[in-house]
Design an enzyme around this catalytic site. Structure first.
Site, PDB file in Angstrom:
ATOM      1  N   LYS A  11      -5.776  12.001   1.836  1.00 10.95           N
ATOM      2  CA  LYS A  11      -6.291  11.152   2.925  1.00 10.95           C
ATOM      3  C   LYS A  11      -5.165  10.739   3.865  1.00 10.95           C
ATOM      4  O   LYS A  11      -5.286  10.823   5.084  1.00 10.95           O
ATOM      5  CB  LYS A  11      -6.931   9.890   2.309  1.00 10.95           C
ATOM      6  CG  LYS A  11      -7.118   8.750   3.288  1.00 10.95           C
ATOM      7  CD  LYS A  11      -7.692   7.514   2.621  1.00 10.95           C
ATOM      8  CE  LYS A  11      -6.703   6.622   1.912  1.00 10.95           C
ATOM      9  NZ  LYS A  11      -6.007   5.631   2.738  1.00 10.95           N
ATOM     10  N   CYS A  44      -4.705  -7.604   6.378  1.00 12.92           N
ATOM     11  CA  CYS A  44      -5.700  -6.953   5.528  1.00 12.92           C
ATOM     12  C   CYS A  44      -5.501  -7.419   4.093  1.00 12.92           C
ATOM     13  O   CYS A  44      -4.610  -8.214   3.807  1.00 12.92           O
ATOM     14  CB  CYS A  44      -5.595  -5.440   5.631  1.00 12.92           C
ATOM     15  SG  CYS A  44      -4.220  -4.751   4.750  1.00 12.92           S
ATOM     16  N   ARG A  84       0.808  -6.692   7.301  1.00  8.51           N
ATOM     17  CA  ARG A  84       0.899  -5.353   7.884  1.00  8.51           C
ATOM     18  C   ARG A  84       0.952  -5.342   9.416  1.00  8.51           C
ATOM     19  O   ARG A  84       0.071  -4.809  10.086  1.00  8.51           O
ATOM     20  CB  ARG A  84      -0.247  -4.469   7.377  1.00  8.51           C
ATOM     21  CG  ARG A  84      -0.209  -4.318   5.871  1.00  8.51           C
ATOM     22  CD  ARG A  84      -1.328  -3.461   5.357  1.00  8.51           C
ATOM     23  NE  ARG A  84      -1.075  -2.043   5.500  1.00  8.51           N
ATOM     24  CZ  ARG A  84      -1.948  -1.114   5.128  1.00  8.51           C
ATOM     25  NH1 ARG A  84      -3.095  -1.448   4.620  1.00  8.51           N
ATOM     26  NH2 ARG A  84      -1.658   0.153   5.268  1.00  8.51           N
ATOM     27  N   PRO A  85       2.020  -5.912   9.977  1.00  7.74           N
ATOM     28  CA  PRO A  85       2.159  -5.891  11.444  1.00  7.74           C
ATOM     29  C   PRO A  85       2.483  -4.480  11.960  1.00  7.74           C
ATOM     30  O   PRO A  85       2.748  -3.571  11.168  1.00  7.74           O
ATOM     31  CB  PRO A  85       3.347  -6.830  11.691  1.00  7.74           C
ATOM     32  CG  PRO A  85       4.125  -6.818  10.433  1.00  7.74           C
ATOM     33  CD  PRO A  85       3.160  -6.540   9.317  1.00  7.74           C
ATOM     34  N   ASP A 129       1.164   2.881  -3.883  1.00 10.25           N
ATOM     35  CA  ASP A 129      -0.239   3.269  -4.065  1.00 10.25           C
ATOM     36  C   ASP A 129      -0.570   3.634  -5.516  1.00 10.25           C
ATOM     37  O   ASP A 129      -1.736   3.877  -5.842  1.00 10.25           O
ATOM     38  CB  ASP A 129      -0.601   4.439  -3.125  1.00 10.25           C
ATOM     39  CG  ASP A 129      -0.594   4.014  -1.666  1.00 10.25           C
ATOM     40  OD1 ASP A 129      -0.623   2.804  -1.397  1.00 10.25           O
ATOM     41  OD2 ASP A 129      -0.545   4.907  -0.795  1.00 10.25           O
ATOM     42  N   ARG A 134     -13.443   5.154   0.398  1.00 11.08           N
ATOM     43  CA  ARG A 134     -12.450   5.381   1.456  1.00 11.08           C
ATOM     44  C   ARG A 134     -11.396   6.377   0.999  1.00 11.08           C
ATOM     45  O   ARG A 134     -10.781   7.036   1.820  1.00 11.08           O
ATOM     46  CB  ARG A 134     -11.740   4.056   1.800  1.00 11.08           C
ATOM     47  CG  ARG A 134     -12.662   2.992   2.306  1.00 11.08           C
ATOM     48  CD  ARG A 134     -11.892   1.774   2.702  1.00 11.08           C
ATOM     49  NE  ARG A 134     -10.924   2.112   3.756  1.00 11.08           N
ATOM     50  CZ  ARG A 134     -10.133   1.254   4.348  1.00 11.08           C
ATOM     51  NH1 ARG A 134     -10.171  -0.007   4.011  1.00 11.08           N
ATOM     52  NH2 ARG A 134      -9.295   1.638   5.275  1.00 11.08           N
TER      53      ARG A 134
HETATM   54  N1  EPU Z   1       5.679  -2.952   8.394  1.00  2.00           N
HETATM   55  C1  EPU Z   1       6.119  -3.871   9.297  1.00  2.00           C
HETATM   56  N2  EPU Z   1       6.035  -3.564  10.635  1.00  2.00           N
HETATM   57  C2  EPU Z   1       5.523  -2.366  11.059  1.00  2.00           C
HETATM   58  C3  EPU Z   1       5.083  -1.428  10.119  1.00  2.00           C
HETATM   59  C4  EPU Z   1       5.164  -1.751   8.768  1.00  2.00           C
HETATM   60  O1  EPU Z   1       6.588  -4.955   8.944  1.00  2.00           O
HETATM   61  O2  EPU Z   1       5.473  -2.153  12.284  1.00  2.00           O
HETATM   62  C5  EPU Z   1       5.746  -3.276   6.940  1.00  2.00           C
HETATM   63  C6  EPU Z   1       4.351  -3.386   6.322  1.00  2.00           C
HETATM   64  O3  EPU Z   1       3.791  -4.665   6.544  1.00  2.00           O
HETATM   65  C7  EPU Z   1       4.631  -3.090   4.869  1.00  2.00           C
HETATM   66  C8  EPU Z   1       5.784  -2.073   4.936  1.00  2.00           C
HETATM   67  O4  EPU Z   1       6.337  -2.198   6.243  1.00  2.00           O
HETATM   68  O5  EPU Z   1       5.080  -4.241   4.227  1.00  2.00           O
HETATM   69  C9  EPU Z   1       5.365  -0.633   4.720  1.00  2.00           C
HETATM   70  O6  EPU Z   1       4.243  -0.320   5.518  1.00  2.00           O
HETATM   71  P1  EPU Z   1       3.955   1.134   6.075  1.00  2.00           P
HETATM   72  O7  EPU Z   1       3.983   1.093   7.561  1.00  2.00           O
HETATM   73  O8  EPU Z   1       4.832   2.120   5.384  1.00  2.00           O
HETATM   74  O9  EPU Z   1       2.455   1.355   5.587  1.00  2.00           O
HETATM   75  P2  EPU Z   1       1.275   2.029   6.377  1.00  2.00           P
HETATM   76  O10 EPU Z   1       1.776   3.157   7.195  1.00  2.00           O
HETATM   77  O11 EPU Z   1       0.457   0.985   7.026  1.00  2.00           O
HETATM   78  C10 EPU Z   1       0.787   3.879   4.593  1.00  2.00           C
HETATM   79  C11 EPU Z   1      -0.394   4.282   3.754  1.00  2.00           C
HETATM   80  C12 EPU Z   1      -0.630   3.234   2.684  1.00  2.00           C
HETATM   81  C13 EPU Z   1       0.634   3.141   1.828  1.00  2.00           C
HETATM   82  C14 EPU Z   1       1.841   2.814   2.706  1.00  2.00           C
HETATM   83  C15 EPU Z   1       3.152   2.794   1.941  1.00  2.00           C
HETATM   84  C16 EPU Z   1      -1.736   5.530   5.310  1.00  2.00           C
HETATM   85  C17 EPU Z   1      -2.980   5.628   6.113  1.00  2.00           C
HETATM   86  N3  EPU Z   1      -1.558   4.408   4.609  1.00  2.00           N
HETATM   87  O12 EPU Z   1       0.432   2.629   5.173  1.00  2.00           O
HETATM   88  O13 EPU Z   1      -1.715   3.685   1.886  1.00  2.00           O
HETATM   89  O14 EPU Z   1       0.475   2.140   0.856  1.00  2.00           O
HETATM   90  O15 EPU Z   1       1.951   3.781   3.774  1.00  2.00           O
HETATM   91  O16 EPU Z   1       3.388   4.009   1.339  1.00  2.00           O
HETATM   92  O17 EPU Z   1      -0.939   6.455   5.296  1.00  2.00           O
HETATM   93  C18 EPU Z   1      -3.539   3.472   0.414  1.00  2.00           C
HETATM   94  O18 EPU Z   1      -3.699   4.705   0.542  1.00  2.00           O
HETATM   95  O19 EPU Z   1      -4.123   2.786  -0.466  1.00  2.00           O
HETATM   96  C19 EPU Z   1      -2.605   2.794   1.317  1.00  2.00           C
HETATM   97  C20 EPU Z   1      -2.604   1.486   1.519  1.00  2.00           C
END
Ligand code: EPU
Length: 429
Positions: free
Chosen positions: A22, A126, A131-132, A316, A408
């Protein structure tokens, strides 16, 4: 609302085919916006998050068709999506879609790069944390975009219409920010360097697909990506990588039930840290080129695990391993370092009898002999699936409410678990 009912105590054995990931498929789909030619993506899992992304793209004017493949003897289904973003009429991702799926923000990069403007609803917090998206926005500003926040929307515009390459260092590793900026940088003027970039296999999958569309990305699989911008990308055909989290979840089911499960269609190399955790817990892991077998014949052992960006242990898989810790001999420690609120499953596991103490981002888990069935509530995707693992092991019949979260991210989970010997069915709440 749907509810799952699971009769515990069955030992699960057999083979299960792993679906496409996914978290790889979603950014690949969004990347169709970067070109006016057709993108043909195969091995796309049948999940509600994929439908949400498809709806968002169609809302923007993408022409989408689906070819369903017949199941083969290995349970392989998967769909082929044909996406053509030739006539894009809408550069705005509305609140109604983004609030349902945060990954929608990934359309910002390709829209900005190709059309010089985009509007995205701010996702808000969320279940697993705030998650900003500040890293995404910081990077686009460095690449020349002007960003305004108005009425809950991020409004981004590029003076002159084309982003310019930049040297960007992410404060901490972010999968989504790396992917968003990576797509945008392929069309930027000049060179972009992304430092402290995420190197998750799903990011590598995106980079490989973009290269097959004519992008010039190097450093794939490392924390530094270099992108030489090109004028235009073309269409391609691409197969989504296997879902390492789905695979890990089924292997964990072997641990939970003292079973013997082989996940087929995945390379063990993309999930080494998870496999090492299983081994430390006393499970036997057999690695083959395109499959992984987990055998659990002895009681599980207590261990200490910390979630980290790839190649570390993935957040995850945290809930699933925490569940195994609940029935391991001794006291285990789980440390969550990626999200600040990813212990929502703990009170539910406690309802099943688990002995867990929460201390900040640490769990101290003392093993019990077995879970005892109860009614529980799913709170997010991985929390839902960890309750299934606990229920498979538990004495008695467990009811898991609010399972829409599961749809999902886990394709046909009841069917796959039933084929392994579980007694599981879906009913109405
Ligand atoms: N973060 C910030 N600012 C940003 C972006 C991220 O502070 O601009 C922080 C987040 O709040 C978090 C950390 O950085 O604390 C890591 O977040 P990341 O951006 O890596 O997560 P994501 O891209 O939103 C993806 C996966 C998640 C998975 C995470 C970490 C997708 C669609 N989602 O989320 O998957 O947990 O990477 O590996 O790719 C799941 O599948 O259950 C799921 C939540």
């Amino acid at each position: 609302m749907d509810k799952l009912v699971i009769e515990g105590g069955k030992t699960l054995t057999g083979k299960v085919m792993v679906a496409g990931a996914k978290n790889a498929a979603l950014p690949l789909m969004a990347a169709c916006l970067i070109t006016d030619e057709t993108l043909k993506i195969s091995n796309v899992p049948h999940l509600s998050d994929i439908t949400t992304m498809a709806n968002l793209l169609v809302h923007m004017g993408v022409d989408l068709s689906i070819e369903s493949l017949k199941e083969d003897e290995n349970f392989q289904s998967g769909r082929v999506l044909c996406l053509t973003a030739k006539n894009i009429s809408e550069h705005r991702a509305p609140y109604d879609i983004v609030r349902r799926m945060r990954a929608s923000v990934i359309v910002l990069g390709p829209l900005l790069a190709r059309f010089g403007e985009a509007e995205i609803s701010l996702p808000g917090g969320c279940a697993i944390g705030a998650r900003p998206i500040d890293y995404h926005l910081m990077a686009f500003e460095k690449m020349g975009a002007k960003i305004d926040l108005e009425e809950g929307y991020v409004k981004a515009k590029v003076e002159g219409g084309r982003l310019k390459g930049a040297d960007i260092t992410f404060p901490t590793v972010s999968v989504g920010a790396t992917e968003n900026v990576l797509i945008a940088a392929t069309l930027a003027k000049g060179k972009t360097i992304l430092r402290n970039a995420a190197c998750e296999p799903e990011v590598g999958d995106l980079a490989n697909m973009l290269n097959s569309m004519g992008a010039k990305i190097t450093g794939i699989g490392t924390h530094t990506l270099e992108i030489e911008g090109v004028e235009k990308l073309h269409g391609t055909e691409y197969r989504v990588i296997a879902d390492r989290i789905e695979a890990g979840t089924y292997l964990a089911a072997a641990g939970a039930t003292g079973g013997d499960i082989e996940v087929v269609g995945i390379s063990p190399d993309i999930m080494s840290s998870t496999l090492e955790v299983f081994e430390k817990m006393g499970m036997k892991i057999e690695r083959k080129e395109n499959s992984i077998r987990a055998i659990s014949t002895t009681p599980l052992l207590a261990i200490k695990v910390s979630t980290q960006p790839h190649p570390g242990f993935p957040t995850d898989m945290q809930a699933q391993i925490s569940t195994l810790m609940c029935i391991a001999e001794g006291t285990s420690i789980m440390e969550e370092n990626i999200f600040e609120n990813r212990f929502m499953h703990v009170p539910e596991l406690q309802r099943l009898g688990a002995n867990i103490v929460v201390d900040g981002n640490f769990l101290s888990i003392t093993g019990i002999k077995n879970f005892k069935a109860a009614e529980v509530m799913a709170t997010d995707l991985r929390a839902s699936v960890c309750l299934i693992l606990a229920a498979l092991r538990a004495e008695g019949t467990t009811g898991i409410n609010r399972v829409y979260h599961l749809d999902r991210g886990y394709e046909r989970i009841e069917e796959k678990l039933s084929a392994l010997g579980a007694t599981i069915y879906r009913t109405k709440d």
